[in-house]
Design an enzyme around this catalytic site. Sequence first.
Site, PDB file in Angstrom:
ATOM      1  N   ASN A   7      55.299  13.745  -5.669  1.00 39.05           N
ATOM      2  CA  ASN A   7      55.032  15.157  -5.077  1.00 39.05           C
ATOM      3  C   ASN A   7      56.077  15.531  -4.271  1.00 39.05           C
ATOM      4  O   ASN A   7      55.950  15.324  -2.964  1.00 39.05           O
ATOM      5  CB  ASN A   7      53.661  14.888  -4.427  1.00 39.05           C
ATOM      6  N   ARG A  95      53.901  16.391  -9.647  1.00 37.89           N
ATOM      7  CA  ARG A  95      53.335  17.810  -9.196  1.00 37.89           C
ATOM      8  C   ARG A  95      54.238  18.968  -9.277  1.00 37.89           C
ATOM      9  O   ARG A  95      55.434  18.666  -8.863  1.00 37.89           O
ATOM     10  CB  ARG A  95      53.075  17.696  -7.605  1.00 37.89           C
ATOM     11  N   HIS A 184      47.799  25.192  -5.215  1.00 37.53           N
ATOM     12  CA  HIS A 184      46.998  23.803  -4.547  1.00 37.53           C
ATOM     13  C   HIS A 184      45.836  23.658  -5.660  1.00 37.53           C
ATOM     14  O   HIS A 184      44.781  23.141  -5.122  1.00 37.53           O
ATOM     15  CB  HIS A 184      46.542  24.302  -3.370  1.00 37.53           C
ATOM     16  N   ARG A 243      54.326  30.371   6.612  1.00 30.63           N
ATOM     17  CA  ARG A 243      54.265  31.667   5.756  1.00 30.63           C
ATOM     18  C   ARG A 243      53.254  32.470   6.507  1.00 30.63           C
ATOM     19  O   ARG A 243      52.216  32.251   6.882  1.00 30.63           O
ATOM     20  CB  ARG A 243      53.881  31.268   4.271  1.00 30.63           C
ATOM     21  N   GLU A 386      45.687  14.653  -4.171  1.00 32.36           N
ATOM     22  CA  GLU A 386      46.252  15.383  -5.329  1.00 32.36           C
ATOM     23  C   GLU A 386      47.061  13.956  -5.990  1.00 32.36           C
ATOM     24  O   GLU A 386      47.220  14.419  -7.324  1.00 32.36           O
ATOM     25  CB  GLU A 386      47.732  16.315  -4.625  1.00 32.36           C
TER      26      GLU A 386
HETATM   27  C1  UVW Z   1      51.724  25.591  -2.917  1.00 31.86           C
HETATM   28  C2  UVW Z   1      52.071  25.193  -1.588  1.00 31.86           C
HETATM   29  O1  UVW Z   1      51.907  26.027  -0.830  1.00 31.86           O
HETATM   30  O2  UVW Z   1      52.192  23.850  -1.398  1.00 31.86           O
HETATM   31  P1  UVW Z   1      52.396  23.086  -0.076  1.00 31.86           P
HETATM   32  O3  UVW Z   1      51.095  23.363   0.743  1.00 31.86           O
HETATM   33  O4  UVW Z   1      52.444  21.580  -0.387  1.00 31.86           O
HETATM   34  O5  UVW Z   1      53.642  23.583   0.759  1.00 31.86           O
HETATM   35 MG    MG Z   2      50.182  19.552   0.191  1.00 31.80          MG
END
Ligand code: UVW
Ligand code: MG
Length: 407
Positions: A7, A95, A184, A243, A386
């Site tokens: 991953n 992944r 996810h 984010r 995961e």
């Molecule tokens: C798609 C995504 O945001 O993955 P991660 O949470 O691993 O950054």
């Molecule tokens: Mg994660």
Amino acid sequence: MNIFVVNSGSSSIKYQLFRWPAEQPVCSGLIERIGLPDSVISHTVFSAPAEPQKLQRILELPDHAAGLREVVNLLTEGEARVIQDPNDIDVIGHRVVHGGEEFAATTLVTPAVKAKIKSLFALAPLHNPANYLGIEVAEQLFPRAKQVAVFDTAFHQTLPAHAYRYALPAALYHEHGIRAYGFHGTSHKYVAEQAAAYLLNPAARIITVHLGNGSSITAVQGGRSVETSMGLGPMGGLVMGTRSGDIDPSIIFHLINQLGYSPEQVHTLLNKQSGMLGLTGFSDMRDVGQAVANGDAEATLALHLYGYRIRKYIGAYAAVLGGLDAVVFTAGVGENDAEVRRLACDGLAFLGICLDEARNQKRSRSLREINEPAAPVKVLVIPTNEELEIARQCVALLTASPPGPLS
Ligand SMILES: CC(=O)OP(=O)(O)O
Ligand SMILES: [Mg+2]
Ligand SMILES: Nc1ncnc2c1ncn2[C@@H]1O[C@H](COP(=O)(O)OP(=O)(O)O)[C@@H](O)[C@H]1O
């Protein structure tokens, strides 16, 4: 059959080695801070009934190739050795975050699959490049193994068109694939299946709340994803570590036209400098919690904003599902942060969501119920896995159309 699951994240690699059909991994690990002078490998070897053997190394790993090479050394040499040779690995499960509309299921990696993953770099810039690199490095390090890609987007390919289409000119969808894909998916699928089994109800209406560094929320009906909070790329929806989640699109034009940002600067701002980091200076929820405990007003506001966004989505998704049987919290924050769960469920008794605060505060590494015993909706904390789900999907793919003996 030895299945190694990788991953790859933007600055980290998580991995687990399974000796199938045993679902307990032989070893697992995490490499963090790739590219910095003090990269950390945390590696655990499981040899029940003995206690797991843990080791940690701090060393300079300039890139993912160096990281995976170090993992191969750990697997094949020294006191923690679990296989003789990289050729003992039969399957590598990767992944891959963005699979576009092409991949509704797990697939063997071919040059065409790699080209498609590469073509989606722009839509998942924090993830697909690292996933692609992980595949390239694994092809070199494990030349005998079958390489399999498991996409975050695959589980969400069941979304109805009214959920995945945007109200934009139709040609942007038909000619350029601009739609919501959702992410996810491996985690949402894994915990939704566990919840449905726990409820003894395959048709259950479940909201799965994945709160990690990236976060998303999904409405699942009868085992199928019917709505999810991330869209074209993994940026929309909930507030995350770095984010922003949902924002009014006019902010982007204000930043560019009034404040002089370049599109790249806006991109960096929304992906890497926003969310909890932007609000508080901390992307890790443990640091935010500490700041709240120290009386930091901005951190307290940020935590409420984070919880409020989840609550708003739970209400919306209860409406999407036309009722609710369970809400599931999972991933690093969802599994560990009782205060976030409390804020996310606050005031939702009218939907049948009633947390039992004593149960919410308990810590455990297995599925547990945290609702009041008589509440109509189950609120569950379910550790995601995961890597295990990826290994299962590799086996399902390879046993459905066996290309030859696997081990
Ligand atoms: C798609 C995504 O945001 O993955 P991660 O949470 O691993 O950054
Ligand atoms: Mg994660
Ligand atoms: N005990 C804890 N309390 C609160 N948050 C935690 C705890 N442990 C981990 N976390 C949070 O989990 C996040 C990482 O979750 P994880 O699911 O591993 O994310 P990712 O896979 O996206 O890296 C960390 O950023 C941290 O904020």
